[in-house]
Design an enzyme around this catalytic site. Structure first.
Site, PDB file in Angstrom:
ATOM      1  CB  CYS A  44      -1.052  -0.113   1.126  1.00 51.64           C
ATOM      2  SG  CYS A  44      -2.115  -1.256   1.271  1.00 51.64           S
ATOM      3  CB  ILE A 277      -4.202 -27.241  -0.103  1.00 51.68           C
ATOM      4  CG1 ILE A 277      -3.269 -28.414  -0.599  1.00 51.68           C
ATOM      5  CG2 ILE A 277      -3.841 -26.056  -0.755  1.00 51.68           C
ATOM      6  CD1 ILE A 277      -3.368 -28.682  -1.997  1.00 51.68           C
TER       7      ILE A 277
END
Length: 449
Positions: A44, A277
């Site tokens: 950012c 996962i």
């Protein structure tokens, strides 16, 4: 037994997850694979380095592979790209771009956090222009170098969302002429139109050339830009900021489910439909905190929270993720725009019945120097007072939206806003803060119980 945990991708999702897991488990073997040369940086902050507000690029580096290894005993392999997930073998195939080698690595648990990729708009002869995107540290360095070396004097920002607006200010700070082309009728179109109007006035006051309800159709042979409204503009380069999409190609090839919003589907613990996962960050589809419906929001806070949720689940001490509000903020020269939850258009699209209350006030006591206009709007259910969303534009917008975000998270209703004891002194607020006043005004629209 010591777990071996592999992480695909660094930055807000993967790097944060690795740190959180190490904090919770000092024995796990953790390896992070990052295909670029920088594994953890303040994404950012990229616009503000280009604008000169951040003076040193090193200030954007959150951590290095060396510091992760030394301080946290986490191995980071930069310029190592995972090119396939082999679920049947519980391995990933890795391309080592340093040694130009390929190998497989086994995992007990795998965390998938490759982020998102920029959407490339449909512009004829795009190859004729000097086109850039801004998603990575490498993108920032390349753009910074080219602006200086090629002496760019003007830019066309393609897209008027968060990145487009932030870059308008930062390019102006750098002395660059700015054209901003936005497909929709207003910039930052998740705002109510009257709030977008305030930002548009601010852009015009700062000599940003606005082209609304328009797109770049083609780049001409002389490198000028033809817009869909028939006008032609001149710009030395283009920054493509029309949006991003989840980087799901590895997940798709591995047969993991993709949700209706385009992100990888996960449960409340960040597990995919393969229990070994996990997926976090910009690549996933999560749920809306308010409606419970699928939602995909690429924000840093969301990625950080999801990282913690996944780490907790892996160590068998789970807590569920409660969903996304989409709380966000943007600085546009001297204006600030902040949002949480849904706008009127979104609520209408979902056929949700709602009431709206709006307030135009000063951000602090009017007699104290510097009092400026603050506009605040809140949407809510007239049946039970449930807050569906809020927006604020003006000085102090951050404080008010943060308070309302906290109220929504805590299950407070719109009439509860009048009961909040908010810090007051003349430089900061009024005895009845604008948030309190919204609560009082909303009472008239709540159905009598």
């Amino acid at each position: 037994m010591t777990k071996k945990v592999l992480v695909i991708g660094g930055v807000a999702g993967g790097a944060t997850f690795a740190s959180q897991l190490r904090m919770l488990d000092d024995q796990a073997e953790i390896i992070v694979f990052e295909k670029d040369g920088t594994m953890s940086f303040a994404n950012c902050g990229l616009p503000y380095y280009l604008g000169g507000f951040v003076k040193e690029k090193e200030h954007l580096i959150a951590a290095t592979p060396e510091s992760f290894q030394k301080d946290k005993n986490i191995e980071v392999r930069i310029r190592h790209e995972v090119i396939s997930i082999n679920r049947d073998k519980k391995t990933v195939t890795v391309k080592d771009h340093i040694l130009n080698d390929t190998y497989d690595e086994h995992y007990d648990k795998l965390v998938y956090s490759p982020g998102a990729v920029p959407i490339v708009p449909d512009i004829k002869h795009l190859d004729r222009g000097n086109c850039y995107s801004l998603r990575s540290f490498k993108d920032m360095l390349k753009l910074d170098e080219h602006i200086t070396q090629k002496n760019y004097q003007s830019v066309c920002l393609v897209g008027g969302g968060f990145i487009g607006l932030e870059m308008a200010e930062n390019f102006k700070a750098r002395g660059i002429k700015v054209h901003l082309v936005q497909r929709s009728q207003h910039v930052l179109n998740l705002l109510e139109p009257e709030f977008s109007n305030i930002l548009e006035d601010e852009l015009l006051e700062n000599d940003v050339d606005l082209h609304l309800s328009s797109t770049v159709k083609q780049i001409n042979e002389d490198h000028s830009l033809k817009l869909s409204d028939g006008s032609v503009i001149e710009a030395d380069f283009l920054l493509l900021a029309v949006g991003i999409k989840p980087n799901t190609h590895l997940a798709e090839h591995a047969g993991l489910s993709i949700g209706t919003t385009g992100g990888v589907k996960v449960n409340e613990y960040m597990q995919t439909d393969d229990e070994h996962i996990y997926a976090i960050g910009d690549v996933i589809e999560s749920v809306d905190f308010i409606t419970g419906k699928p939602k995909q929001v690429p924000l840093a806070w969301v990625a950080h929270r999801e990282a913690y949720i996944a780490a907790r689940h892996i160590i068998d001490n789970p807590i569920p993720f409660k969903g996304i509000l989409g709380t966000a903020i943007c600085k546009v020269f001297e204006q600030t725009a902040a949002v949480v939850g849904h706008n009127a258009f979104s609520l209408e699209k979902m056929n949700l019945s709602f009431e709206t209350v709006e307030l135009n006030a000063r951000q602090h006591a009017g007699y104290y120097p510097g009092a400026a206009k603050l506009s605040l709007i809140v949407h809510f259910s007239s049946e039970n007072g449930k807050i569906f969303g809020a927006q604020a534009v003006g000085p102090g917008a951050d404080k008010r939206i943060d308070v309302i975000s906290t109220a929504i998270t805590g299950g407070l209703t719109v009439d509860d806003l009048q009961t909040l004891e908010i810090a007051y002194a003349p430089p900061y607020s009024s005895p009845k803060d604008p948030v309190n006043m919204i609560g009082y005004k909303a009472m008239k629209k709540l159905k009598k119980k």
